[in-house]
Design a protein around this motif. Structure first.
Motif, PDB file in Angstrom:
ATOM      1  N   TYR A  13       0.834  -1.204   0.000  1.00  0.00           N
ATOM      2  CA  TYR A  13       0.000   0.000   0.000  1.00  0.00           C
ATOM      3  C   TYR A  13       0.872   1.260   0.000  1.00  0.00           C
ATOM      4  CZ  TYR A  13      -3.684  -3.247   1.590  1.00  0.00           C
ATOM      5  OH  TYR A  13      -4.561  -4.293   1.715  1.00  0.00           O
ATOM      6  N   MET A  14       1.948   1.246   0.787  1.00  0.00           N
ATOM      7  CA  MET A  14       2.822   2.418   0.838  1.00  0.00           C
ATOM      8  C   MET A  14       3.598   2.592  -0.464  1.00  0.00           C
ATOM      9  SD  MET A  14       4.386   2.529   4.714  1.00  0.00           S
ATOM     10  CE  MET A  14       5.056   0.856   4.701  1.00  0.00           C
ATOM     11  N   LYS A  15       4.129   1.504  -0.992  1.00  0.00           N
ATOM     12  CA  LYS A  15       4.984   1.578  -2.176  1.00  0.00           C
ATOM     13  C   LYS A  15       4.205   1.922  -3.437  1.00  0.00           C
ATOM     14  CE  LYS A  15       8.436   0.754  -5.059  1.00  0.00           C
ATOM     15  NZ  LYS A  15       9.546   1.717  -5.239  1.00  0.00           N
ATOM     16  N   PHE A  16       3.060   1.257  -3.644  1.00  0.00           N
ATOM     17  CA  PHE A  16       2.387   1.360  -4.937  1.00  0.00           C
ATOM     18  C   PHE A  16       1.012   2.022  -4.906  1.00  0.00           C
ATOM     19  CE2 PHE A  16       5.180  -2.417  -5.417  1.00  0.00           C
ATOM     20  CZ  PHE A  16       6.005  -1.904  -6.425  1.00  0.00           C
ATOM     21  N   LYS A  17       0.412   2.152  -3.743  1.00  0.00           N
ATOM     22  CA  LYS A  17      -0.938   2.718  -3.682  1.00  0.00           C
ATOM     23  C   LYS A  17      -0.963   4.109  -3.075  1.00  0.00           C
ATOM     24  CE  LYS A  17      -3.760   0.508  -5.104  1.00  0.00           C
ATOM     25  NZ  LYS A  17      -4.135   0.307  -6.530  1.00  0.00           N
ATOM     26  N   GLY A  18       0.218   4.670  -2.797  1.00  0.00           N
ATOM     27  CA  GLY A  18       0.295   6.041  -2.324  1.00  0.00           C
ATOM     28  C   GLY A  18      -0.159   6.274  -0.898  1.00  0.00           C
TER      29      GLY A  18
END
Length: 261
Positions: free
Chosen positions: A195-200
């Motif tokens: 979620y942090m890496k790819f979903k902002g």
């Protein structure tokens, strides 16, 4: 009445030995429409086995039905038949119970139904140390080599998940299903990092998603690893505004925590 009592007694006695795939824990994390027209999906969930005592098996049909149901519920295009699965297992082989489950999953994909996909083992152990034990200057230095702070190489794993999601080399849709046993702690570490890496998402919101799914805080060591990864994104990849030092204060319920669904 006696028959009912006997059934209830048997259920109580057998319940610890039951292993049933929990459809409630299955969540679509991401999906991608490939140039070929097929879709790939990243999905999180719990142990994909069903059965009793030593008669456990990979529960392909129950998982398939759950994927179809949840995809329809959230209006995500999903093929009912023409797909394969990459079973990303986060269990730990040094744990005897985990090892038995690993063997069953591996046997299913490598020997029983290789046409259904493949098995990948990523033992997930989290981090023993909290970032709060260190200064910001120390953290900035420590995360330069991520495996010094976490037993799980999360940066490498995130790159692998992204590559799997965007792989267009097959003629069938691909489901990348990562899981531990309950679908909460080790799965939460992996899902929250994604979620942090790819979903902002910020660390706060990513952790809030994990808490909402698990209905409790995720495991301490898994939470530490996820927080270390947040600092990695900040200090190594230059991401800003991640709120790496801010843990959720309450159990969240906002619907917008699940934009993908």
């Amino acid at each position: 009445m006696k028959t009912l009592a006997v059934c209830l007694l048997l259920a109580l006695c057998l319940s610890p030995a039951l292993a049933v795939f929990d459809p409630v824990m299955l969540h679509f994390v991401d999906h991608y429409k490939r140039p070929s027209g097929h879709y790939n999906y990243i999905v999180r969930g719990a142990l994909p086995l069903g059965g009793i005592f030593h008669w456990l098996a990979f529960d392909w049909n129950f998982i398939k039905d759950t994927l179809i149901l949840k995809a329809a519920e959230h209006k995500i295009p999903f093929p009912e038949h023409n797909y394969q699965m990459t079973d990303v297992c986060l269990l730990q082989p040094e744990n005897p119970r985990n090892l038995e489950h690993i063997k069953i999953e591996k046997k299913y994909f490598e020997h029983e139904r290789p046409d259904h996909g493949r098995f990948v083992l990523w033992p997930t152990r989290g981090s023993k140390h909290s970032p709060t034990e260190y200064t910001h200057e120390q953290i900035a230095t420590m995360v330069q080599n991520f495996t010094d702070v976490s037993r799980d190489d999360i940066p490498w794993r995130m790159a692998q998940l992204d590559a799997m999601l965007h792989d267009d080399s097959t003629n069938r849709s691909q489901v990348i299903y990562f899981h531990c046993e309950a679908g909460k702690d080790r799965t939460g570490e992996t899902g929250g990092s994604y979620y942090m890496k790819f979903k902002g998402e910020t660390f706060t919101r990513a952790m809030a998603k994990d808490i909402k799914i698990a209905d409790r805080p995720i495991g301490t060591h898994n939470g530490y690893a996820m927080q270390w990864y947040c600092y990695y994104l900040q200090h190594v990849e230059g991401r800003q505004g991640l709120q790496c030092d801010k843990w959720p204060e309450v159990f969240p319920t906002p619907k917008d925590f699940f934009p993908e669904e």
